[in-house]
Design a protein around this motif. Sequence first.
Motif, PDB file in Angstrom:
ATOM      1  N   HIS A 250      51.085  40.682  21.236  1.00 60.09           N
ATOM      2  CA  HIS A 250      52.082  40.943  20.544  1.00 60.09           C
ATOM      3  C   HIS A 250      52.730  40.098  19.496  1.00 60.09           C
ATOM      4  O   HIS A 250      53.127  40.292  18.252  1.00 60.09           O
ATOM      5  CB  HIS A 250      53.401  41.503  21.252  1.00 60.09           C
ATOM      6  CG  HIS A 250      53.245  42.688  22.052  1.00 60.09           C
ATOM      7  ND1 HIS A 250      53.061  43.872  21.271  1.00 60.09           N
ATOM      8  CD2 HIS A 250      53.185  43.090  23.518  1.00 60.09           C
ATOM      9  CE1 HIS A 250      52.812  44.766  22.178  1.00 60.09           C
ATOM     10  NE2 HIS A 250      53.018  44.495  23.538  1.00 60.09           N
ATOM     11  N   ILE A 251      52.714  38.673  19.798  1.00 61.55           N
ATOM     12  CA  ILE A 251      53.157  37.719  18.817  1.00 61.55           C
ATOM     13  C   ILE A 251      52.301  37.481  17.690  1.00 61.55           C
ATOM     14  O   ILE A 251      52.875  37.527  16.483  1.00 61.55           O
ATOM     15  CB  ILE A 251      53.205  36.341  19.776  1.00 61.55           C
ATOM     16  CG1 ILE A 251      54.302  36.339  20.729  1.00 61.55           C
ATOM     17  CG2 ILE A 251      53.567  35.217  18.518  1.00 61.55           C
ATOM     18  CD1 ILE A 251      54.330  35.223  21.572  1.00 61.55           C
ATOM     19  N   ALA A 252      51.110  37.652  17.999  1.00 64.40           N
ATOM     20  CA  ALA A 252      50.204  37.608  16.875  1.00 64.40           C
ATOM     21  C   ALA A 252      50.148  38.887  15.950  1.00 64.40           C
ATOM     22  O   ALA A 252      49.564  38.829  14.709  1.00 64.40           O
ATOM     23  CB  ALA A 252      48.859  37.455  17.557  1.00 64.40           C
ATOM     24  N   SER A 253      50.699  40.055  16.429  1.00 68.37           N
ATOM     25  CA  SER A 253      50.375  41.189  15.610  1.00 68.37           C
ATOM     26  C   SER A 253      51.416  41.141  14.393  1.00 68.37           C
ATOM     27  O   SER A 253      50.999  41.984  13.451  1.00 68.37           O
ATOM     28  CB  SER A 253      50.677  42.413  16.875  1.00 68.37           C
ATOM     29  OG  SER A 253      52.215  42.340  17.120  1.00 68.37           O
ATOM     30  N   GLU A 254      52.617  40.574  14.519  1.00 62.53           N
ATOM     31  CA  GLU A 254      53.191  40.638  13.245  1.00 62.53           C
ATOM     32  C   GLU A 254      54.123  39.429  13.371  1.00 62.53           C
ATOM     33  O   GLU A 254      54.373  38.728  14.344  1.00 62.53           O
ATOM     34  CB  GLU A 254      54.092  41.732  13.375  1.00 62.53           C
ATOM     35  CG  GLU A 254      54.990  41.892  14.416  1.00 62.53           C
ATOM     36  CD  GLU A 254      56.031  43.202  14.351  1.00 62.53           C
ATOM     37  OE1 GLU A 254      56.806  43.178  13.642  1.00 62.53           O
ATOM     38  OE2 GLU A 254      55.643  44.129  14.954  1.00 62.53           O
ATOM     39  N   LYS A 255      54.413  38.946  12.233  1.00 60.42           N
ATOM     40  CA  LYS A 255      55.415  37.811  12.057  1.00 60.42           C
ATOM     41  C   LYS A 255      56.816  38.263  12.704  1.00 60.42           C
ATOM     42  O   LYS A 255      57.190  39.198  12.556  1.00 60.42           O
ATOM     43  CB  LYS A 255      55.787  37.268  10.659  1.00 60.42           C
ATOM     44  CG  LYS A 255      54.442  36.901   9.954  1.00 60.42           C
ATOM     45  CD  LYS A 255      54.900  36.370   8.558  1.00 60.42           C
ATOM     46  CE  LYS A 255      53.639  35.824   7.752  1.00 60.42           C
ATOM     47  NZ  LYS A 255      53.776  35.357   6.674  1.00 60.42           N
ATOM     48  N   THR A 256      57.157  37.510  13.651  1.00 54.28           N
ATOM     49  CA  THR A 256      58.284  37.480  14.536  1.00 54.28           C
ATOM     50  C   THR A 256      59.506  36.196  14.307  1.00 54.28           C
ATOM     51  O   THR A 256      58.988  35.119  14.281  1.00 54.28           O
ATOM     52  CB  THR A 256      57.979  37.725  15.713  1.00 54.28           C
ATOM     53  OG1 THR A 256      59.408  37.717  16.754  1.00 54.28           O
ATOM     54  CG2 THR A 256      57.157  36.535  16.515  1.00 54.28           C
ATOM     55  N   ARG A 257      60.556  36.668  14.247  1.00 50.50           N
ATOM     56  CA  ARG A 257      61.657  35.697  14.086  1.00 50.50           C
ATOM     57  C   ARG A 257      62.020  34.765  15.350  1.00 50.50           C
ATOM     58  O   ARG A 257      63.073  34.086  15.728  1.00 50.50           O
ATOM     59  CB  ARG A 257      62.924  36.150  13.394  1.00 50.50           C
ATOM     60  CG  ARG A 257      63.293  37.563  13.816  1.00 50.50           C
ATOM     61  CD  ARG A 257      64.724  37.754  13.370  1.00 50.50           C
ATOM     62  NE  ARG A 257      65.691  37.085  13.831  1.00 50.50           N
ATOM     63  CZ  ARG A 257      67.078  37.324  13.674  1.00 50.50           C
ATOM     64  NH1 ARG A 257      67.285  38.360  13.047  1.00 50.50           N
ATOM     65  NH2 ARG A 257      67.923  36.512  14.207  1.00 50.50           N
TER      66      ARG A 257
END
Length: 434
Positions: A250-257
């Motif tokens: 999940h972390i790698a699936s999109e940039k997260t703040r």
Amino acid sequence: MGRMDNEPELPKVELLNDRLNLTLAFSKRYKMSTAVCYLRLHFPPELSQTNDEEIEIALANNILARLKRSIRNIDTVIKINRTDFAFLIVDITEHDCKLICERIISSISDTYTIDFRHFSISSNIGICMFPYGAEGPEELQLIAKAQMYVAEARGENQFSLYIGELDQTASRKVLIENDFPYALKKGQLHVQFQPQYNLEKKAIDGAEALIRWNHPSLGEVSPAEFISYAEEAGMSNQLFFWVFEEVCRHIASEKTRIMKYSINLSVNQLLLDSFLQDVTEILNLYSVSAKQLTLEITENIEIYSVKTVNDKLNVLKEAGFTIALDDFGNGYFSFSDFIKLPIDYIKLDRDFVFSLWKNKKHKGVVLPIINMAHNLGLQVIIEGIEDQTQFVEWDQLGCDIIQGYFISKPISFEAMMASIAGIEERAGDVRNQG
């Protein structure tokens, strides 16, 4: 407890099914009654951590010898797993069946002394009789197991005989226990995330990953109902690494703040020889940094060597992981051991927080804990905050991070990402009003 490779051999489950089918056919023809009994042993926690094969074998030999002496030669006893056994008692009356179960419980529920160490074992038995309770072999076994849970609910060293009405709670437990080993391979498990609100940053900067099971007939099943079965089935390590990989994916699936994602970790997993290597391989696979992950130690650690736990945690901290101590307040270990742990956060136990809140003692008890943690350079996470009043009061007490249904219930990763701004705005408005 580990494997007992040298313990006495008992017939396998397949033999129980074959013997039960033959016995039922014979009982139907000659109009005899037959009892299927399901026995569960309850070991003290320290026994499973001995890692001493000789003690385990000696205890197994002792228990099995007593079991065999407690049943008749014409009966069958089957070992199902480390704690569970099934008995097939043929040509028996209800009264005599109860006497045999009483004899079994009296015989094996005892304190065993091995190598000058004492281990107290208790047990429970569930009983289903043919033809009064059920007629099919599978139904007999399932009902007997359900009755074992009814017996457990009554207390230690109790048995329960099925009398025609199946307890719904016990039935649910049986269904969960029987189906869980297949949940992962059938794709029924998923991860939800519960956001954590940082009071100093006025922002969501963390989230706890929580495993959930979407059962085909029961719907959503909470970890409280199935984690113990995972441990008994030897699946807890497999589940941890599955959750760890899901979080990294999940972390790698999109940039997260979000800065930190928390994952529950038992000390048993921590002490695996290949633990760091295994998690590092997953991190590298998804190009995720250990600095984005918090490992929450979730198990009673007083029965482990503090030095051993410290050494393992220090290695993880050097690798970049943040370490949190979960369920703080349950009294598992001494203060002298606590201050030795290389941790970054303490997380107050939800039940501990609730009991203090209910009795209006939270200010007098929690404030010294928060001050102590801050003096030690630790941050404090309060979980289980469910309404605006609680949020404001815990904010005023000076804790660092709020988690609970007031912030958000556990939700999907996508839903969490979409709701962060709204959560922060609502929390900000409440703080301004307070």
